[in-house]
Design a protein around this motif. Structure first.
Motif: not given
Lengths: 288, 216
Positions: A161-173
């Motif tokens: 899960v952590r890797a999944g969240i980390d894999s998203l581009p920063r722009g999303q958050s």
């Protein structure tokens, strides 16, 4: 890298040589296989007595055997299903709280993760089976297996899960914060849905690991597939045939699941500029 | 906790047996895994098919079933040995599929330009592989290979559950069920024994991983 970059395209003579060598190695492998078959035949492993209950519907043991194995497989799938579900929930909670909480809590979580990852899953299952009743928690045997498997897998899922969240581009958050969402909203409305999508292949691979590990239910006599097979073998006396069958079923199910994982991964990365699939080193590739 | 202090020699011996199983199985699995990886990249179709079949079977089959097979199937072929040998071989064969995939993915991680460049300066197949590809591949093989080995150490407990006498897990089971000792300290002792191996191994692996990491 494909192997063909390692050498020049073979000419006619090299091709001929390769063909001879292919035939030769093919024959050697066949001979080896033949020897195994021969020895098994000599040992009387191909008699009707040994195979009949498994493949002949008119055999008197056929229906009871298939019912027994079918129930066992059902129990295996049930335990695996519960385990993956609980692991997913607990793993997500672990991953989320680890990001946001106080320092001492983060350290505690890291400690628990290391302890659970370093212990063999069979020890955890046995622990859940033997120690929980001592602590006054008397559960049916399936839950011992589920608890043991969950304890082992939830920390792996947490990493996924952590890797999944980390894999998203920063722009999303950043975008989500910019339109005025709060931290919880950013997590649950924006990051997690995308992270789960990216995690799907890794989760399916983890399901393979869980399915394989449910076979350890035999150590605590949970009536799963392998344990039911053992029971049948005690009565029918055909271990090789039945274990072949059990192995075959496991291989078919798990092979299908791994293909599904590859397929989802390909689908997810299609039509995206960067392939944002979460790919930590999963237990599926280490044989955990 | 008294049971652990009183019987510490049993646990130490169990730890020793576990390490012994892992040493033998580890060496064997490296040899077999490398051989299977060689089969999978070989230019001969039957060998490639054999390698693929091997990996498919051992990756998707639970270790418990592999060990059952070793216990019943190998004697049926007319080969007799102690269960220690069968258990160790079973563990090694199961792990070899993962070793093979680690090696193969390491070879695949080297960029094709390296091989092309090597060939264009006139190196042959053997030279390309030996002097250019493998030295670079080793760096990306080591981290996954280390994880495979740590997983194998933990899996040796399953071989213990089958009754390879005297490994750490078997000692724990005997102490708790046959001798009626308190279960919680015994199992904590067993878990501690595995953690003593796996956690330093994990830390060492992390260190090596950082050392051999390539900036890409």
């Amino acid at each position: 890298m494909s192997e063909s970059v390692l050498y020049e395209a073979p000419g006619p003579r090299a091709r001929l040589r390769a063909r001879y060598a292919s035939v030769l190695t093919g024959l050697v492998l066949l001979a080896l296989f033949g020897w195994v078959i021969y020895r098994l035949a000599q040992g009387g492993e191909f008699t009707y007595e040994k195979w009949g209950p498994l493949i002949d519907p008119t055999n008197e043991s056929f229906t009871p055997l298939w019912t027994l194995l079918g129930k066992g497989l059902g129990n295996t799938l049930l335990a695996a299903g519960w385990s993956i579900l609980f692991s997913l929930v607990i793993g997500t909670i672990l991953a989320l709280t680890r990001v946001t909480a106080a320092a001492w809590y983060r350290w505690a979580v890291v400690g628990v993760i290391e302890l659970l990852r370093g212990t063999p899953v069979v020890v955890l299952i046995f622990f859940a089976y033997q120690a929980l009743p001592v602590m006054g928690l008397d559960l049916p045997v399936m839950w011992s297996l589920v608890i043991g498997l969950t304890a082992y897998n939830c920390v792996i899922i947490a990493e996924i899960v952590r890797a999944g969240i980390d894999s998203l581009p920063r722009g999303q958050s950043e975008a989500a914060y910019a339109v005025g969402m709060r931290r919880g909203q950013v997590m649950f409305n924006v990051l997690l849905p995308q992270a789960f999508r990216a995690m799907l292949p890794a989760l399916i691979s983890q399901l393979v690991v869980v399915l394989k590990d449910t076979s350890l239910g035999f150590t605590i006599s949970y009536p799963e597939f392998v344990q039911r097979g053992e029971t049948a073998i005690e009565n029918l006396g055909n271990p090789i045939q039945l274990y072949l069958f059990i192995a075959l079923i496991f291989i078919v199910i798990n092979y299908t699941l791994s293909k599904l994982a590859v397929y989802t991964e390909r689908r997810l990365s299609r039509g995206r500029k960067s392939s944002a699939t979460a790919e930590p080193e999963s237990a599926a590739t280490t044989g955990d | 906790m008294q049971v652990l202090i009183d019987n510490y020699h049993l646990y130490l011996r169990g730890l020793g047996t576990t390490l012994q199983i892992c040493l033998y199985a580890g060496l064997l699995t490296l040899v077999v895994g490398t051989f299977i990886a060689g089969c999978r990249v070989a230019p001969l179709t039957p060998l490639r098919a054999f390698g693929t079949a091997w990996v498919t079977v051992f990756r998707n089959c639970p270790l418990a079933v592999v060990l059952f097979f070793m216990a019943f199937g190998i004697p049926a072929l007319g080969i007799n040995a102690s269960y220690f040998v069968f258990g160790t071989i079973g563990l090694a064969l199961y792990t070899s599929a993962f070793v093979c995939e680690a090696i193969r993915s390491g070879i695949n991680a080297v960029s094709p330009g390296q091989a092309e460049a090597a060939r264009s300066v006139g190196l042959g197949f053997g030279q390309t592989l030996r002097l250019v590809i493998l030295p670079q591949a080793v760096r990306s093989i080591i981290p996954p290979l280390g994880s495979v080995m740590i997983a194998m150490i933990k899996n040796s407990a399953i071989a213990g559950a089958f009754g390879i006498g005297g490994d750490l897990y078997a000692v724990g089971i005997r102490q708790s069920s046959a001798q009626g000792e308190e279960i919680i300290p015994v199992l904590l002792g067993v878990a501690l024994g595995y953690l003593i191996i796996t956690i330093p191994a994990g830390l060492l692996l992390g260190y090596v991983e950082r050392k051999v990491a390539i900036a890409r």
